[in-house]
Write an enzyme that holds these catalytic residues in place. Structure first.
Site, PDB file in Angstrom:
ATOM      1  N   HIS A 153      13.033  27.098  52.255  1.00  0.00           N
ATOM      2  CA  HIS A 153      12.718  28.231  51.383  1.00  0.00           C
ATOM      3  C   HIS A 153      11.543  29.034  51.931  1.00  0.00           C
ATOM      4  O   HIS A 153      10.388  28.707  51.667  1.00  0.00           O
ATOM      5  CB  HIS A 153      12.370  27.718  49.981  1.00  0.00           C
ATOM      6  N   HIS A 205       9.849  23.997  45.917  1.00  0.00           N
ATOM      7  CA  HIS A 205      10.728  24.486  46.988  1.00  0.00           C
ATOM      8  C   HIS A 205       9.921  25.244  48.040  1.00  0.00           C
ATOM      9  O   HIS A 205      10.341  25.341  49.191  1.00  0.00           O
ATOM     10  CB  HIS A 205      11.848  25.370  46.418  1.00  0.00           C
ATOM     11  N   HIS A 225      14.943  33.640  49.155  1.00  0.00           N
ATOM     12  CA  HIS A 225      14.497  32.482  48.370  1.00  0.00           C
ATOM     13  C   HIS A 225      14.730  31.166  49.105  1.00  0.00           C
ATOM     14  O   HIS A 225      13.797  30.392  49.292  1.00  0.00           O
ATOM     15  CB  HIS A 225      15.213  32.433  47.008  1.00  0.00           C
ATOM     16  N   SER A 278       5.108   4.503  13.727  1.00  0.00           N
ATOM     17  CA  SER A 278       6.368   3.801  14.009  1.00  0.00           C
ATOM     18  C   SER A 278       6.325   3.068  15.341  1.00  0.00           C
ATOM     19  O   SER A 278       6.921   2.014  15.497  1.00  0.00           O
ATOM     20  CB  SER A 278       7.534   4.802  14.057  1.00  0.00           C
ATOM     21  N   GLU A 329       8.013  14.991  23.978  1.00  0.00           N
ATOM     22  CA  GLU A 329       8.248  13.775  24.772  1.00  0.00           C
ATOM     23  C   GLU A 329       8.221  14.063  26.278  1.00  0.00           C
ATOM     24  O   GLU A 329       7.657  13.297  27.057  1.00  0.00           O
ATOM     25  CB  GLU A 329       9.597  13.140  24.399  1.00  0.00           C
ATOM     26  N   PHE A 356      14.963   8.461  22.803  1.00  0.00           N
ATOM     27  CA  PHE A 356      14.398   9.711  23.321  1.00  0.00           C
ATOM     28  C   PHE A 356      13.810   9.552  24.723  1.00  0.00           C
ATOM     29  O   PHE A 356      13.148  10.461  25.222  1.00  0.00           O
ATOM     30  CB  PHE A 356      13.377  10.292  22.339  1.00  0.00           C
ATOM     31  N   HIS A 400      12.257   0.991  18.459  1.00  0.00           N
ATOM     32  CA  HIS A 400      13.538   1.263  17.794  1.00  0.00           C
ATOM     33  C   HIS A 400      14.655   1.209  18.829  1.00  0.00           C
ATOM     34  O   HIS A 400      15.330   2.178  19.116  1.00  0.00           O
ATOM     35  CB  HIS A 400      13.490   2.603  17.054  1.00  0.00           C
ATOM     36  N   ASP A 457      18.912   5.096  10.225  1.00  0.00           N
ATOM     37  CA  ASP A 457      18.757   6.403  10.874  1.00  0.00           C
ATOM     38  C   ASP A 457      19.994   6.783  11.680  1.00  0.00           C
ATOM     39  O   ASP A 457      20.191   7.949  12.025  1.00  0.00           O
ATOM     40  CB  ASP A 457      17.500   6.448  11.749  1.00  0.00           C
ATOM     41  N   HIS A 510      19.853   8.087  16.500  1.00  0.00           N
ATOM     42  CA  HIS A 510      18.597   7.399  16.803  1.00  0.00           C
ATOM     43  C   HIS A 510      18.799   6.035  17.458  1.00  0.00           C
ATOM     44  O   HIS A 510      17.835   5.397  17.842  1.00  0.00           O
ATOM     45  CB  HIS A 510      17.772   7.229  15.525  1.00  0.00           C
TER      46      HIS A 510
HETATM   47  C1  LIG Z   1      14.837  21.474  37.287  1.00  0.00           C
HETATM   48  C2  LIG Z   1      15.328  22.287  38.414  1.00  0.00           C
HETATM   49  N1  LIG Z   1      16.406  23.077  38.240  1.00  0.00           N
HETATM   50  C3  LIG Z   1      16.912  23.778  39.268  1.00  0.00           C
HETATM   51  C4  LIG Z   1      16.340  23.729  40.497  1.00  0.00           C
HETATM   52  C5  LIG Z   1      16.951  24.499  41.660  1.00  0.00           C
HETATM   53  N2  LIG Z   1      16.048  25.637  41.988  1.00  0.00           N
HETATM   54  C6  LIG Z   1      15.163  25.554  42.971  1.00  0.00           C
HETATM   55  S1  LIG Z   1      14.222  26.932  43.113  1.00  0.00           S
HETATM   56  C7  LIG Z   1      15.050  27.676  41.843  1.00  0.00           C
HETATM   57  C8  LIG Z   1      14.682  29.061  41.415  1.00  0.00           C
HETATM   58  C9  LIG Z   1      13.239  29.170  41.218  1.00  0.00           C
HETATM   59  O1  LIG Z   1      12.851  30.480  41.014  1.00  0.00           O
HETATM   60  P1  LIG Z   1      11.319  30.829  41.219  1.00  0.00           P
HETATM   61  O2  LIG Z   1      10.488  29.770  40.640  1.00  0.00           O
HETATM   62  O3  LIG Z   1      11.117  32.185  40.701  1.00  0.00           O
HETATM   63  O4  LIG Z   1      11.132  30.749  42.754  1.00  0.00           O
HETATM   64  P2  LIG Z   1      11.211  31.944  43.824  1.00  0.00           P
HETATM   65  O5  LIG Z   1      12.656  32.290  43.991  1.00  0.00           O
HETATM   66  O6  LIG Z   1      10.423  33.065  43.287  1.00  0.00           O
HETATM   67  O7  LIG Z   1      10.646  31.321  45.045  1.00  0.00           O
HETATM   68  C10 LIG Z   1      16.016  26.833  41.327  1.00  0.00           C
HETATM   69  C11 LIG Z   1      16.911  27.175  40.213  1.00  0.00           C
HETATM   70  C12 LIG Z   1      15.220  22.899  40.646  1.00  0.00           C
HETATM   71  N3  LIG Z   1      14.602  22.754  41.805  1.00  0.00           N
HETATM   72  N4  LIG Z   1      14.722  22.225  39.589  1.00  0.00           N
END
Ligand SMILES: Cc1ncc(C[n+]2csc(CCOP(=O)(O)OP(=O)(O)O)c2C)c(N)n1
Ligand SMILES: [Mg+2]
Length: 657
Positions: free
Chosen positions: A29, A69, A260, A380, A407, A433, A457, A465, A469
């Protein structure tokens, strides 16, 4: 302003390394590192208190790349600022097997990676935990030892994730003014413009949480630096909206989602080199630029040395050092043994959630770094004890946290607390949960962090519940997770032993699955050995040669013992093996396992789904437990309805003889 061009050149070193490493790996990236290069340069050169020669200095500022990334941003900076392990060779091996430069930053791979990021939103929520830990330790051990900031770079994706909402709300409520988030405000994510999916007023959102919100041109390092200065002087957490262009410097692709997550390509890289006036070969950083960065990496040494002098003079030094080391003293074992001895003298029928509270009562004086809490179920979960005071903005020395109904935020914050060091976090909700905690639990396990999940639980035994739950798949699902200890103690003694084993597991998180209902004590006599730490053991042996082995965990050990008695009346010798922790049992020598399990038919009993028991059962063996969701009814009616009874065990045993 005379230094501005120089900063830009320094930032271009990040851009060049990012585009070249991604190109060499043919994946990665480049957009985020190129877009945030100027802001990161301002942070690392003007503000971040760190010393690349001493990455573990406890009072360093923490830097979290929540937008994981963009890992090349972090790797480039670690190399440029002179972290010894981050060599140019590692940068060249970006994303290759065995390199410390993994696709997303992984805690433990390289110095300066404070947490594993990649699952969006986790980093910013970890950072909240780190900022909590910072305030907590400062209150306990003094500002002369603990006095640092926590910085985050988060993108659109992090702020879209639900966990960021929980975390930011917590940070505002707790007034964590040393938390400073640089928002890579580029309006681009993978699918294209963020307009496709969000129309939040981000400033209003964070202001509503009680944050200070600032904005600046993210490509003007001086402006970013000034914003960070302003953030530091405010006692609220700060969000700095750095207006950026993703992939800045790549002339035809910048500002689009095309930069990206894909290599720029040779042609675009050539154009970028021209546009950035960066004529240097791939992976080559001219000396003067490298030296400027190395100087930034070393400038914190004066802070560190001053800290060392204060550390030597501090009356809290020993307690602080022990807390940071996180080693568990023998006092914990002694406290647990003393509590178990009192149970031996006077057996008690307790819900294991209550037994857990009593274990905490016993252990806390011997392990004062325990940092507890619950997601709005304190009464709880039985997680609060008399010695606790509440951690909040008026009392950061408090040892108990009201996480609110958050959570996921709680679990992610606990990772941050554990990573920061100095406290052992535990947090609670209902076992069902864990689904709401799971993304962070997985990272506790991956990062080898000692986080203790107190999950009460734990089955249909919670009763009325109902199935929303009542966990059924959760024990098996949690046992499927690598490096996670899942304890399901069956009485007060096993509960105390589970706590001890969880605290002593320095590199492994634990789940304590605890009952709502009272459970009779089956462990008596000599208490010196922590049998739970073996994972499985003969809890109640039979008279004469064993004909059947009954395996059970938690509340179903009582059913196994009941069945054992009924079988004995029918002249059948059944041994009861308690299995409070499958992972620990699986780690025992084969000879111990086979001696415990025996060579006779086996019947496993657990008020959950069968899946995780399969490795202990052969084709001729039986499982008595759940096959689907539970139901809303009183506990006794449910166990009858789902056929988890001693009678069913007896029938299954007789069929196999
Ligand atoms: C929980 C999660 N869902 C999906 C992804 C896949 N993913 C990686 S980067 C991204 C987009 C992120 O956008 P942004 O934070 O704006 O980064 P930019 O493109 O500006 O570098 C996604 C969906 C991930 N890494 N984590
Ligand atoms: Mg973006």
């Amino acid at each position: 302003m005379s230094q501005a061009p120089h900063r830009q050149t320094m930032a271009n070193a990040i851009r060049a390394l990012a585009m070249d490493a991604v190109q060499a790996a043919n994946s990665g990236h480049p957009g985020m590192p190129m877009g945030m290069a100027d802001a990161a340069t301002a942070l690392f050169c003007d503000h971040l208190k760190f010393d690349s020669a001493h990455p573990d200095w406890p009072d360093r500022d923490r830097f979290i790349l929540s937008a994981g990334h963009g890992s090349m941003l972090l790797y480039a900076i670690l190399y440029l600022t002179g972290y010894a392990d981050m060599t140019i060779d590692q940068i060249k091996k970006f994303r290759q097997l065995g390199a410390i430069t993994a696709g997303h930053p992984e805690y433990g791979h390289a110095a300066g990676i404070e947490t594993t990021t990649g699952p969006l939103g986790q980093g910013i929520a970890n950072a909240v935990g780190m900022a909590m830990a910072e305030r907590h330790l400062a209150a306990r051990y003094g500002a002369d030892l603990v006095d640092h900031h926590t910085y985050v770079i988060a993108g659109d994706g992090c702020l879209m994730e639900g966990v960021s909402h929980e975390a930011a709300s917590m940070a505002g409520h707790m007034r964590l003014g040393r938390l400073i988030v640089l928002f890579d405000d580029n309006n681009i994510s993978i699918d294209g413009s963020t307009d496709l999916a969000v129309s939040d007023d981000t400033s209003a959102r964070f202001e509503a949480y009680g944050w200070q919100v600032l904005s600046c041109d993210g490509h003007d390092a001086d402006a970013v630096s000034a914003a960070i200065s302003a953030a530091k002087t405010d006692d609220r957490p700060s969000l700095i909206r750095c207006k950026t262009v993703i992939g800045r410097g790549a002339p035809s692709k910048q500002g689009t989602s095309a930069v990206h997550g894909a290599p720029l390509g040779a042609e675009e890289i050539t154009l970028a080199r021209e546009a950035l006036d960066w004529p240097h070969a791939p992976f080559v950083i001219p000396d003067d630029i490298l030296q400027a960065w190395r100087q930034a990496g070393a400038q914190g040494s004066t802070h560190r040395e001053a800290w060392q002098t204060r550390h030597e003079a501090s009356t809290h030094r020993d307690a602080f050092d022990q807390a940071i080391a996180g080693t568990v003293t023998e006092a914990v074992g002694a406290a647990v043994l003393s509590w178990k001895n009192s149970l031996a003298a006077e057996p008690q029928k307790l819900a294991t959630r209550v037994a857990s509270q009593k274990a905490i009562e016993a252990i806390f004086p011997a392990c004062p770094t325990l940092f507890g809490g619950s997601a709005d179920l304190t009464g709880s979960n039985n997680t609060r004890v008399a010695d606790h005071s509440i951690f909040d903005s008026s009392n950061y020395s408090g040892t108990y946290i009201h996480y609110g109904v958050r959570e996921h935020g709680m679990a992610a914050a606990m990772n941050g607390i554990a990573l920061h060091g100095g406290a052992i976090p535990y947090g609670a909700t209902f076992l069902v949960f864990t689904d709401y905690c799971r993304p962070s639990m997985r990272l506790s396990a991956l990062m080898q962090q000692r986080v203790i999940y107190v999950m009460t639980h734990d089955s249909i035994g919670l009763g009325e519940d109902g199935p929303t739950h009542q966990p059924v798949e959760h024990l098996s699902a949690l046992r499927a997770m690598p490096n996670m200890l899942v304890f399901r103690p069956g009485d007060a003694v096993e509960t105390a032993e589970s706590w001890q084993a969880a605290i002593e597991a320095e590199n492994t998180p634990s789940v304590l699955a605890l009952s709502r209902q009272g459970l009779a004590q089956f462990r008596h006599g000599d208490m010196r050995e922590n049998k739970t730490a073996k994972g499985g053991y003969v809890a109640v042996d039979c008279d004469g040669a064993r004909q059947i082995t009954l395996l059970a965990s938690g509340s179903e050990v009582a059913i196994a013992i009941d069945a054992q008695e009924k079988l004995a009346e029918a002249g059948i010798a059944a041994a009861v093996v308690s299995v409070p922790c499958m992972e620990l049992f699986a780690a025992q020598p084969a000879a111990y396992q086979s001696a415990t399990l025996g060579a006779t038919p086996r019947i496993a009993i657990e008020a959950g789904l069968q899946q995780s028991w399969d490795w202990l059962l052969g084709d001729a063996d039986a499982f008595i437990g759940m096959t689907g969701f539970g139901a809303s009814a009183p506990i006794d009616a449910l166990y009858q309805h789902f056929g988890i009874t001693a009678e069913a065990v007896v029938a299954a045993a007789k069929q196999r003889l």
